[in-house]
Design a protein around this motif. Structure first.
Motif, short mmCIF file in Angstrom:
data_model
loop_
_atom_site.label_atom_id
_atom_site.label_comp_id
_atom_site.label_asym_id
_atom_site.label_seq_id
_atom_site.Cartn_x
_atom_site.Cartn_y
_atom_site.Cartn_z
N ASP A 338 81.87 2.26 26.07
CA ASP A 338 83.08 3.07 25.87
C ASP A 338 82.82 4.22 24.90
N PHE A 339 82.06 3.93 23.85
CA PHE A 339 81.76 4.91 22.80
C PHE A 339 80.99 6.10 23.38
N ILE A 340 79.95 5.82 24.16
CA ILE A 340 79.11 6.87 24.74
C ILE A 340 79.89 7.67 25.78
N ALA A 341 80.74 6.98 26.54
CA ALA A 341 81.55 7.67 27.54
C ALA A 341 82.50 8.66 26.88
N ARG A 342 83.12 8.27 25.78
CA ARG A 342 84.03 9.17 25.07
C ARG A 342 83.28 10.32 24.42
N LEU A 343 82.09 10.03 23.95
CA LEU A 343 81.29 11.06 23.29
C LEU A 343 80.89 12.17 24.25
N SER A 344 80.51 11.79 25.44
CA SER A 344 80.18 12.74 26.50
C SER A 344 79.24 13.85 26.03
N SER A 345 78.13 13.44 25.42
CA SER A 345 77.15 14.40 24.90
C SER A 345 75.95 14.47 25.82
N PRO A 346 75.41 15.67 26.07
CA PRO A 346 74.21 15.79 26.90
C PRO A 346 72.96 15.28 26.20
N ARG A 347 73.05 15.05 24.89
CA ARG A 347 71.87 14.61 24.13
C ARG A 347 71.97 13.15 23.70
N ILE A 348 72.98 12.43 24.13
CA ILE A 348 73.11 11.01 23.78
C ILE A 348 73.58 10.26 25.02
N ASP A 349 72.72 9.40 25.57
CA ASP A 349 73.13 8.59 26.70
C ASP A 349 72.87 7.12 26.39
N ILE A 350 73.08 6.26 27.36
CA ILE A 350 72.99 4.82 27.13
C ILE A 350 71.84 4.24 27.93
N SER A 351 71.16 3.29 27.35
CA SER A 351 70.06 2.63 28.02
C SER A 351 70.61 1.68 29.08
N PRO A 352 70.28 1.87 30.36
CA PRO A 352 70.87 1.03 31.40
C PRO A 352 70.30 -0.39 31.36
N LEU A 353 71.11 -1.33 31.79
CA LEU A 353 70.66 -2.72 31.90
C LEU A 353 69.89 -2.91 33.20
N VAL A 354 69.01 -3.90 33.22
CA VAL A 354 68.20 -4.21 34.39
C VAL A 354 68.74 -5.48 35.03
N ASP A 355 69.15 -5.39 36.28
CA ASP A 355 69.68 -6.56 36.98
C ASP A 355 68.54 -7.49 37.41
N PHE A 356 68.71 -8.79 37.17
CA PHE A 356 67.73 -9.77 37.63
C PHE A 356 68.41 -11.13 37.71
N SER A 357 67.85 -12.02 38.52
CA SER A 357 68.42 -13.35 38.67
C SER A 357 67.54 -14.44 38.08
N ASP A 358 66.23 -14.21 38.04
CA ASP A 358 65.33 -15.20 37.46
C ASP A 358 64.13 -14.49 36.84
N TRP A 359 63.29 -15.29 36.14
CA TRP A 359 62.17 -14.70 35.42
C TRP A 359 61.12 -14.12 36.37
N ASP A 360 60.95 -14.74 37.54
CA ASP A 360 59.96 -14.22 38.49
C ASP A 360 60.34 -12.82 38.96
N GLU A 361 61.63 -12.63 39.25
CA GLU A 361 62.08 -11.31 39.68
C GLU A 361 61.89 -10.28 38.56
N LEU A 362 62.17 -10.68 37.33
CA LEU A 362 62.02 -9.75 36.21
C LEU A 362 60.54 -9.45 35.95
N ALA A 363 59.68 -10.46 36.13
CA ALA A 363 58.24 -10.24 35.95
C ALA A 363 57.73 -9.23 36.97
N HIS A 364 58.25 -9.29 38.20
CA HIS A 364 57.84 -8.33 39.23
C HIS A 364 58.29 -6.91 38.85
#
Length: 542
Positions: A338-364
């Motif tokens: 919410d904070f980053i969305a309100r800020l709406s700055s071209p020089r500050i964005d948010i680190s996206p999350l990585v979707d995964f279901s298990d450790w093998d998928e994340l290892a790949h």
């Protein structure tokens, strides 16, 4: 000065972290104010004596000693303060009572003409160990294996308080820290930092081990990409803004373009990166681009244009007057979005999350990051963070893990060596290595691709030093060229985190975090890797 000299000597010879802390605590208990405060400032790098510089020390010693003899001695010893302390002529008084406070306070008000005279007089009075301590005190660069954070840990143990308390109050305190010592000894109130935007001690991740996965539930953790920049904390309040490094150093001066975008009241934990305009929009540039902006007190308009910096946020520590650190990561993440969305700055964005279901998928995913956004080129690995944990300063085991990608490896040939500093000053411990320019070694030449000075044991250092001494073929000042050809040479297996183009190197490439992985005594120099092999690892230009 003698107590400070003894401390430096013991710290240099004590490799263990806890041993260094004990030495510092004992020193703080035995030495009075303000000497101990100035000693701490020297160790943490917060002592700046402008009237004395290393060049001035060289001029002083060359007035007393034959310049050629000094140059040869300096080349052999490898450390200016140690060389001067040993070669300085005249009788000394081992019992000379010179206090750190006297040195610092007299030099602070001395002119550039008066400073050298004061230093020369003190060098005449002191014995070699005292001279060494004096020169280290006034020129900096102690090289005793003690970081500013370790010194603050020692202060915490001295006062019996949490290290995080020292970290939070540190900014805004000035040497010789009389108020801080009064507080730590129970003689005074807790010092109040004058900083409107204080540094908040960071939470660190542990390296994950294979056996850890069996104990962890995937659903308990969020995953993010580990970015190839530098960890920063962006803090702002009432129109005042600061950028801090992970150790609390104020780096605001080098990034005015980022400060201009910090139109908020709060504190963001994130990564500082450089972005370049590509065919598909803005893309993260290699770490080598960010290096053009680091460690500079002032930045040119050209650097601002060519290497535009931005913040990739991954945590929110403070919002307005509310401290969010006690909240669970899941809630802090929601607030951050919410904070980053309100800020709406071209020089500050948010680190996206990585979707995964298990450790093998994340290892790949870790081994094969998607090419979209150049993740396959600039992601160092993954971060794992428990959804239910608070933001805790230090490195607690379990809440956060870093899962880095395997390093790149290359077999290179040792080309040049140089003596180290401190306890390594008698050894050739800094190594420059190269690879072949042609498929067949005899058809090409070796070109330097990197330099490393760690990754080997003390015993291996002795063997490397012996090789350099026995195979030196030329000298260039302090640098020794060693025998290196298709039929003769030492191969080093070098590990590194990434590669970037470099106009400063003949090879055209520069390594990120190179270190010696193995010494390949068994491998012929002609079988070392080729420049083509490294160029295949170069990221595409954006």
């Amino acid at each position: 000065m003698q107590a400070f000299a003894a401390l430096l000597d013991r710290l240099t010879l004590t490799p263990q972290r806890n041993g260094k802390i004990r030495l510092l605590v004992d020193y703080l208990r035995q030495v009075n104010d303000p000497d101990r405060g100035y000693a701490v400032a020297a160790i943490t790098g917060d002592l700046d004596i402008v009237s004395v510089k290393p060049a001035m020390v060289r001029v002083l010693v060359e007035e007393r000693v034959d310049p050629v003899l000094f140059a040869l001695s300096y080349d052999y010893v490898g450390d200016l303060a140690e060389t001067v302390s040993l070669i300085w002529p005249g009788e000394s008084d081992p019992g000379a009572s010179l206090h750190l406070a006297e040195v610092v306070e007299r030099l602070r008000v001395a002119s550039r003409l008066e400073g050298p005279k004061l230093v020369a007089g003190w060098l005449d009075e002191l014995d070699p160990s005292g001279r060494y301590a004096l020169l280290k005190l006034i020129t900096g660069g102690l090289r005793i294996g003690v970081t500013a954070r370790l010194a603050r840990q020692a202060l915490a143990e001295f006062g019996g308080c949490p290290a995080t308390e020292i970290e939070e109050m540190w900014h805004g305190l000035k040497p010789p820290y009389a108020d801080l010592f009064a507080f730590l000894e129970g003689r005074g109130e807790r010092p109040q930092s004058k900083q409107k935007v204080p540094f908040r001690p960071v939470m660190l991740a542990s390296a994950i081990q294979d056996e850890d996965f069996a104990k962890l539930e995937p659903r308990d953790y969020a995953a993010e990409w580990k970015w190839d920049g530098i960890r920063i904390q962006a803090a702002a309040s009432g129109g005042e803004c600061r950028l801090y490094s992970r150790t609390g150093d104020d780096i605001s001066g080098a990034f005015p373009d980022v400060l201009e975008q910090m139109d908020f009241d709060g504190a963001i934990d994130g990564e500082l990166l450089v972005a370049r305009q590509g065919e598909e929009g803005m893309a993260i540039a290699p770490f080598s681009d960010l290096q053009q902006r680091l460690n500079r007190k002032r930045v040119t308009s050209k650097a601002l244009k060519d290497y535009p910096a931005f913040i990739r946020a991954y945590d929110l520590l403070q919002e307005g007057d509310e401290d969010l650190r006690p909240l669970a990561f899941a809630e802090r993440r929601r607030r951050l979005e919410d904070f980053i969305a309100r800020l709406s700055s071209p020089r500050i964005d948010i680190s996206p999350l990585v979707d995964f279901s298990d450790w093998d998928e994340l290892a790949h995913l870790r081994a094969n990051p998607p090419a979209e956004g150049r993740l396959d080129e600039i992601a160092e690995g993954l971060m794992l963070k428990r959804w239910d944990t608070a933001y805790v300063a230090g490195r607690p085991k379990g809440p956060w893990f870093k899962w880095k990608r395997d390093p790149f490896l290359v077999d290179a040939v040792l080309m040049y060596a140089q003596r180290g500093h401190g306890r390594r000053s008698s050894f050739y411990s800094d190594y420059t290595f190269g690879v072949w320019t042609a498929e067949k070694a005899e058809d090409g030449e070796l070109v330097p691709v990197g330099k490393a000075y760690f990754g080997f044991t003390d015993e291996e250092l002795k063997e490397l030093d012996r090789f350099v001494r026995n195979n030196t073929v030329d000298r260039f000042g302090p640098v020794r060229a060693v025998r290196a050809g298709p039929d003769a040479g030492l191969v080093l297996e070098v590990a590194f985190e990434g590669l970037a183009r470099s106009s400063r190197h003949k090879s055209g490439v520069a390594m990120r975090f190179p270190r010696i992985s193995r010494i390949r005594w068994d491998k012929p120099a002609a079988e070392a890797d080729r420049l083509d092999d490294l160029e295949k690892l170069l990221p595409q230009q954006v």
